[in-house]
Motif scaffolding. Sequence first.
Motif: not given
Length: 114
Positions: A15, A20, A24, A99
Amino acid sequence: PRMRALAIPASSALTFDGLLRPGDRVDVLHTLIGARGEEGLTKPLLQNLIVLAIGRMMGGEAANGKSGGSISTVTLGVKPREAQILTNSMLDGKLTLLLRNVDDIRLLDDGSAN
């Protein structure tokens, strides 16, 4: 439409230690774990999946870094076939999330993550 929610086990690293957020976009890498527990090859698995929830924090909630306790899952929006791929991959390896930049929604044809 035609999407499903799939929760995957989370850790602080998965995370991004709280960075996060629902909404996203992430790519998923799969690392094969051998019979003796050794990590093998890491390959791109899926691209541009939307994060629906982090633990119990969903998109409509304030992103203040407080999720109401420890985070045990990340819930992703997936197509049924992607759900099968992720589920099978969790059984024989570990998943890593990448990410994505908010402006980068382009899928790479070769499946690479660069």
